[in-house]
Design a protein around this motif. Structure first.
Motif, PDB file in Angstrom:
ATOM      1  N   VAL A  21       0.849  -1.186   0.000  1.00  0.00           N
ATOM      2  CA  VAL A  21       0.000   0.000   0.000  1.00  0.00           C
ATOM      3  C   VAL A  21       0.884   1.235   0.000  1.00  0.00           C
ATOM      4  N   GLY A  22       0.608   2.144  -0.926  1.00  0.00           N
ATOM      5  CA  GLY A  22       1.376   3.385  -0.961  1.00  0.00           C
ATOM      6  C   GLY A  22       1.515   3.905  -2.378  1.00  0.00           C
ATOM      7  N   GLU A  23       2.314   4.941  -2.523  1.00  0.00           N
ATOM      8  CA  GLU A  23       2.555   5.542  -3.826  1.00  0.00           C
ATOM      9  C   GLU A  23       3.723   4.840  -4.500  1.00  0.00           C
ATOM     10  N   LEU A  24       3.587   4.579  -5.764  1.00  0.00           N
ATOM     11  CA  LEU A  24       4.496   3.705  -6.501  1.00  0.00           C
ATOM     12  C   LEU A  24       5.980   4.039  -6.322  1.00  0.00           C
ATOM     13  N   PRO A  25       6.401   5.310  -6.383  1.00  0.00           N
ATOM     14  CA  PRO A  25       7.836   5.583  -6.270  1.00  0.00           C
ATOM     15  C   PRO A  25       8.443   5.167  -4.927  1.00  0.00           C
ATOM     16  N   ASN A  26       7.586   4.944  -3.933  1.00  0.00           N
ATOM     17  CA  ASN A  26       8.074   4.632  -2.584  1.00  0.00           C
ATOM     18  C   ASN A  26       8.028   3.151  -2.232  1.00  0.00           C
ATOM     19  N   LEU A  27       7.682   2.298  -3.184  1.00  0.00           N
ATOM     20  CA  LEU A  27       7.397   0.898  -2.841  1.00  0.00           C
ATOM     21  C   LEU A  27       8.583  -0.050  -3.027  1.00  0.00           C
ATOM     22  N   GLY A  28       9.683   0.428  -3.569  1.00  0.00           N
ATOM     23  CA  GLY A  28      10.903  -0.376  -3.581  1.00  0.00           C
ATOM     24  C   GLY A  28      11.025  -1.401  -4.689  1.00  0.00           C
ATOM     25  N   TYR A  29      10.175  -1.327  -5.691  1.00  0.00           N
ATOM     26  CA  TYR A  29      10.375  -2.206  -6.840  1.00  0.00           C
ATOM     27  C   TYR A  29      11.619  -1.753  -7.596  1.00  0.00           C
ATOM     28  N   HIS A  30      12.219  -2.655  -8.369  1.00  0.00           N
ATOM     29  CA  HIS A  30      13.469  -2.287  -9.028  1.00  0.00           C
ATOM     30  C   HIS A  30      13.430  -2.605 -10.514  1.00  0.00           C
ATOM     31  N   GLU A  31      14.410  -2.103 -11.225  1.00  0.00           N
ATOM     32  CA  GLU A  31      14.449  -2.236 -12.679  1.00  0.00           C
ATOM     33  C   GLU A  31      14.462  -3.701 -13.115  1.00  0.00           C
ATOM     34  N   GLU A  32      13.695  -3.976 -14.131  1.00  0.00           N
ATOM     35  CA  GLU A  32      13.613  -5.304 -14.754  1.00  0.00           C
ATOM     36  C   GLU A  32      13.352  -6.412 -13.724  1.00  0.00           C
ATOM     37  N   GLN A  33      12.408  -6.145 -12.843  1.00  0.00           N
ATOM     38  CA  GLN A  33      12.053  -7.116 -11.804  1.00  0.00           C
ATOM     39  C   GLN A  33      11.006  -8.119 -12.269  1.00  0.00           C
ATOM     40  N   PHE A  34      10.124  -7.694 -13.185  1.00  0.00           N
ATOM     41  CA  PHE A  34       8.932  -8.496 -13.478  1.00  0.00           C
ATOM     42  C   PHE A  34       8.894  -8.995 -14.915  1.00  0.00           C
ATOM     43  N   ASP A  35       8.321 -10.186 -15.071  1.00  0.00           N
ATOM     44  CA  ASP A  35       8.095 -10.756 -16.403  1.00  0.00           C
ATOM     45  C   ASP A  35       6.854 -10.180 -17.067  1.00  0.00           C
ATOM     46  N   ALA A  36       5.930  -9.672 -16.268  1.00  0.00           N
ATOM     47  CA  ALA A  36       4.692  -9.099 -16.805  1.00  0.00           C
ATOM     48  C   ALA A  36       4.185  -8.018 -15.867  1.00  0.00           C
ATOM     49  N   ILE A  37       3.485  -7.070 -16.446  1.00  0.00           N
ATOM     50  CA  ILE A  37       2.811  -6.028 -15.669  1.00  0.00           C
ATOM     51  C   ILE A  37       1.380  -5.943 -16.171  1.00  0.00           C
ATOM     52  N   ALA A  38       0.423  -5.919 -15.242  1.00  0.00           N
ATOM     53  CA  ALA A  38      -0.993  -5.857 -15.588  1.00  0.00           C
ATOM     54  C   ALA A  38      -1.587  -4.556 -15.068  1.00  0.00           C
ATOM     55  N   LEU A  39      -2.191  -3.808 -15.964  1.00  0.00           N
ATOM     56  CA  LEU A  39      -2.884  -2.569 -15.619  1.00  0.00           C
ATOM     57  C   LEU A  39      -4.323  -2.705 -16.091  1.00  0.00           C
ATOM     58  N   ILE A  40      -5.182  -3.094 -15.181  1.00  0.00           N
ATOM     59  CA  ILE A  40      -6.577  -3.349 -15.504  1.00  0.00           C
ATOM     60  C   ILE A  40      -7.428  -2.289 -14.802  1.00  0.00           C
TER      61      ILE A  40
END
Length: 207
Positions: free
Chosen positions: A89-108
């Protein structure tokens, strides 16, 4: 992020029923079935219906939203389905994900506020691996006419919060476009999306 925006979603998700139901979005379901499982990130995931579906298929699922109420219902839905999801929970820039972490991204139906939307899209692009897939469905700018006829179909009332093909091409320029179109759909997703609407669908592979 504005307090009234957070209050809106906590109120919507604060009902006993799931605002958009517990079944996955049809477009997401169809496209996930064509991909090998891996790691996937769901943006603006709300009450978790799509994330839980992916977890049931064997994906390693991460998700985020600004609503703690949505998170609580998503985790409850995951527990009911005997799967686990990493939901922040929070705003995306603060969530600690990193470059090229995911095989897929879903925006529904991830209608981020217009003033931050392009920035969020660029961040999400950076989190996707080269060769990774983006799955996107959200209301188009033509949707306002449908919502005026039938408020039950849902979606933003602000034209700037809706999408055009050109805006998506500008925000996600470095993709092999597998599908990108505006189309009319019949929605039956809980009480929140019921009826005919105009959407943009985008399936892309990061170059």
């Amino acid at each position: 992020m504005a307090t009234d925006w957070l209050k809106k979603w906590n109120t919507k998700f604060g009902q006993t029923k799931y605002a958009y139901g517990t079944r996955p979005n049809n477009y997401l379901k169809e496209k996930l079935a064509t991909l090998p499982t891996g790691s996937i990130l769901f943006g603006a995931e709300g009450e978790g219906r799509n994330a839980v579906h992916a977890a049931r298929l064997g994906w390693d699922v991460s998700a985020f939203d600004i609503s703690e109420v949505g998170q609580q219902k998503a985790l409850k839905l995951a527990e009911k389905n005997k799967v686990s999801i990493d939901y922040q929970v929070g705003e995306l820039p603060n969530l600690g994900y990193h470059e090229e972490q995911f095989d897929a991204i879903a925006l529904i139906y991830a209608h981020f506020p217009p003033n931050i939307r392009s920035g969020y899209h660029k961040l999400l692009h950076s989190y996707l691996k080269k060769g990774g897939t983006i799955i996107f469905e959200a209301f188009s700018k033509a949707h306002l006419a449908y919502k005026k006829k039938n408020p039950s179909v849902g979606g933003p009332s602000n034209l700037d919060a809706l999408f055009s093909i050109e805006e998506l091409q500008a925000d996600f320029p470095d993709y092999e476009i597998l599908e990108l179109k505006k189309t009319t759909v019949e929605l039956n997703e809980g009480d929140g999306h019921v009826g005919t609407g105009s959407v943009i669908r985008f399936l892309g592979r990061k170059k």
